[in-house]
Design an enzyme around this catalytic site. Sequence first.
Site, PDB file in Angstrom:
ATOM      1  N   ASP A  90       0.791  -1.249   0.000  1.00 42.68           N
ATOM      2  CA  ASP A  90       0.000   0.000   0.000  1.00 42.68           C
ATOM      3  C   ASP A  90       0.823   1.301   0.000  1.00 42.68           C
ATOM      4  O   ASP A  90       0.500   2.236   0.756  1.00 42.68           O
ATOM      5  CB  ASP A  90      -0.970   0.018   1.204  1.00 42.68           C
ATOM      6  CG  ASP A  90      -2.004  -1.106   1.161  1.00 42.68           C
ATOM      7  OD1 ASP A  90      -1.963  -1.906   0.222  1.00 42.68           O
ATOM      8  OD2 ASP A  90      -2.847  -1.177   2.076  1.00 42.68           O
TER       9      ASP A  90
ATOM     10  N   ASP B 243      -4.565  -0.796  -1.924  1.00 44.02           N
ATOM     11  CA  ASP B 243      -5.865  -0.633  -1.264  1.00 44.02           C
ATOM     12  C   ASP B 243      -6.789   0.003  -2.312  1.00 44.02           C
ATOM     13  O   ASP B 243      -6.423   1.007  -2.939  1.00 44.02           O
ATOM     14  CB  ASP B 243      -5.654   0.300  -0.056  1.00 44.02           C
ATOM     15  CG  ASP B 243      -6.545  -0.014   1.132  1.00 44.02           C
ATOM     16  OD1 ASP B 243      -6.821  -1.201   1.401  1.00 44.02           O
ATOM     17  OD2 ASP B 243      -6.958   0.948   1.828  1.00 44.02           O
TER      18      ASP B 243
ATOM     19  N   HIS C 111     -10.793   0.809  -2.797  1.00 42.30           N
ATOM     20  CA  HIS C 111     -12.144   0.779  -2.231  1.00 42.30           C
ATOM     21  C   HIS C 111     -13.177   1.458  -3.126  1.00 42.30           C
ATOM     22  O   HIS C 111     -12.909   2.535  -3.686  1.00 42.30           O
ATOM     23  CB  HIS C 111     -12.171   1.536  -0.895  1.00 42.30           C
ATOM     24  CG  HIS C 111     -11.283   0.967   0.164  1.00 42.30           C
ATOM     25  ND1 HIS C 111     -11.294  -0.354   0.537  1.00 42.30           N
ATOM     26  CD2 HIS C 111     -10.347   1.563   0.965  1.00 42.30           C
ATOM     27  CE1 HIS C 111     -10.418  -0.548   1.511  1.00 42.30           C
ATOM     28  NE2 HIS C 111      -9.818   0.595   1.783  1.00 42.30           N
TER      29      HIS C 111
ATOM     30  N   HIS D 225     -17.745   1.942   0.532  1.00 39.89           N
ATOM     31  CA  HIS D 225     -17.071   0.926   1.350  1.00 39.89           C
ATOM     32  C   HIS D 225     -17.423   1.043   2.832  1.00 39.89           C
ATOM     33  O   HIS D 225     -17.469   2.145   3.386  1.00 39.89           O
ATOM     34  CB  HIS D 225     -15.546   1.024   1.164  1.00 39.89           C
ATOM     35  CG  HIS D 225     -14.828  -0.186   1.647  1.00 39.89           C
ATOM     36  ND1 HIS D 225     -14.063  -0.201   2.781  1.00 39.89           N
ATOM     37  CD2 HIS D 225     -14.794  -1.445   1.152  1.00 39.89           C
ATOM     38  CE1 HIS D 225     -13.566  -1.419   2.950  1.00 39.89           C
ATOM     39  NE2 HIS D 225     -13.990  -2.188   1.979  1.00 39.89           N
TER      40      HIS D 225
ATOM     41  N   HIS E  43     -10.599   6.930   1.657  1.00 36.09           N
ATOM     42  CA  HIS E  43      -9.210   6.832   1.172  1.00 36.09           C
ATOM     43  C   HIS E  43      -9.129   5.761   0.094  1.00 36.09           C
ATOM     44  O   HIS E  43      -9.962   4.843   0.056  1.00 36.09           O
ATOM     45  CB  HIS E  43      -8.259   6.469   2.325  1.00 36.09           C
ATOM     46  CG  HIS E  43      -8.531   5.102   2.885  1.00 36.09           C
ATOM     47  ND1 HIS E  43      -9.514   4.869   3.813  1.00 36.09           N
ATOM     48  CD2 HIS E  43      -7.980   3.897   2.619  1.00 36.09           C
ATOM     49  CE1 HIS E  43      -9.545   3.574   4.112  1.00 36.09           C
ATOM     50  NE2 HIS E  43      -8.629   2.952   3.391  1.00 36.09           N
TER      51      HIS E  43
ATOM     52  N   LYS F 282      -7.037  -4.939  -3.151  1.00 37.05           N
ATOM     53  CA  LYS F 282      -7.792  -5.486  -2.009  1.00 37.05           C
ATOM     54  C   LYS F 282      -8.696  -4.405  -1.437  1.00 37.05           C
ATOM     55  O   LYS F 282      -8.403  -3.223  -1.560  1.00 37.05           O
ATOM     56  CB  LYS F 282      -6.826  -6.010  -0.942  1.00 37.05           C
ATOM     57  CG  LYS F 282      -5.883  -4.927  -0.432  1.00 37.05           C
ATOM     58  CD  LYS F 282      -4.879  -5.467   0.541  1.00 37.05           C
ATOM     59  CE  LYS F 282      -3.990  -4.392   1.089  1.00 37.05           C
ATOM     60  NZ  LYS F 282      -4.678  -3.348   1.878  1.00 37.05           N
TER      61      LYS F 282
ATOM     62  N   CYS G  45      -2.140  -2.759   7.664  1.00 38.41           N
ATOM     63  CA  CYS G  45      -1.966  -3.703   6.561  1.00 38.41           C
ATOM     64  C   CYS G  45      -0.661  -4.479   6.636  1.00 38.41           C
ATOM     65  O   CYS G  45      -0.609  -5.651   6.265  1.00 38.41           O
ATOM     66  CB  CYS G  45      -2.123  -2.968   5.234  1.00 38.41           C
ATOM     67  SG  CYS G  45      -3.833  -2.401   5.013  1.00 38.41           S
TER      68      CYS G  45
HETATM   69  C1  VGL Z   1      -4.673   0.649   5.667  1.00 33.91           C
HETATM   70  C2  VGL Z   1      -6.256   1.560   7.041  1.00 33.91           C
HETATM   71  C3  VGL Z   1      -7.221   1.420   6.058  1.00 33.91           C
HETATM   72  C4  VGL Z   1      -3.242   0.255   5.488  1.00 33.91           C
HETATM   73  C5  VGL Z   1      -5.618   0.494   4.680  1.00 33.91           C
HETATM   74  O1  VGL Z   1      -2.761   0.202   4.330  1.00 33.91           O
HETATM   75  O2  VGL Z   1      -2.567  -0.006   6.512  1.00 33.91           O
HETATM   76  N1  VGL Z   1      -4.999   1.172   6.852  1.00 33.91           N
HETATM   77  N2  VGL Z   1      -6.878   0.883   4.880  1.00 33.91           N
HETATM   78 ZN    ZN Z   2      -8.304   0.924   3.323  1.00 35.67          ZN
END
Ligand code: VGL
Ligand code: ZN
Length: 208
Positions: free
Chosen positions: A8, A46, A48, A52, A81, A106, A151
């Site tokens: 990410d 990430d 979404h 979401h 996000h 994901k 993550c």
């Molecule tokens: C993440 C919060 C929400 C991450 C992703 O990449 O750690 N944290 N979505």
């Molecule tokens: Zn996320």
Amino acid sequence: MHALLIIDVQNDFCPGGNLPVSDGDKIIPVINQLSPFFDCVVQTQDWHPLNHTSFASNHPGKSPYDTIGLPYGEQVLWPNHCVKGSRGADFHPELDTLHASLIIRKGYNPNIDSYSAFYENDQTTITGLNGFLKEMNVDTVFIAGLATDFCVKWSALDAIKNGYITYIVSDAVKGIDIDNSVELSVKEMCDNGVEFIESHDLLRLLKK
Ligand code: VGL
Ligand code: ZN
């Protein structure tokens, strides 16, 4: 076979983004130094939809960082996000993406969040990463990216569950840190057999 998992490294998790990790961009040069030395590099993204379930904006009366109960357990609510197709969801422009052979997206199921690179947060729905790594004969994974306490941690714990020797590259990760969550995450990873290595030690090994 060793794999580098880059979790990410996207605009929204870097300064200026919608869910910024402080100094999140500082890890990018470290990751860029490592990736040319791996035969297997996987990036996660990430990704979404706007509706979401992890977005506080979809739960009237709730604010970012509140938690709610969902069928699969407790869920932290986030600012919007990494909305799929948005600039915030793009990889950070400084990240060298040339060496990646696989990009795993994901979090695209509106009803389930997905922190880990291996499973969605129901701990059941697979992303396909385990099958890919097993077919590539990967036995050891090195994990870098964002965020240490979400993550990265969930990916590392699932890597252990799936039988990989698992390292966090300690200067190539950064955390969000809610209520000491980075320190607690490091402890939880250690307790579960995750190892930590500094990038200069890893580079020395890779250059041999
Ligand atoms: C993440 C919060 C929400 C991450 C992703 O990449 O750690 N944290 N979505
Ligand atoms: Zn996320």
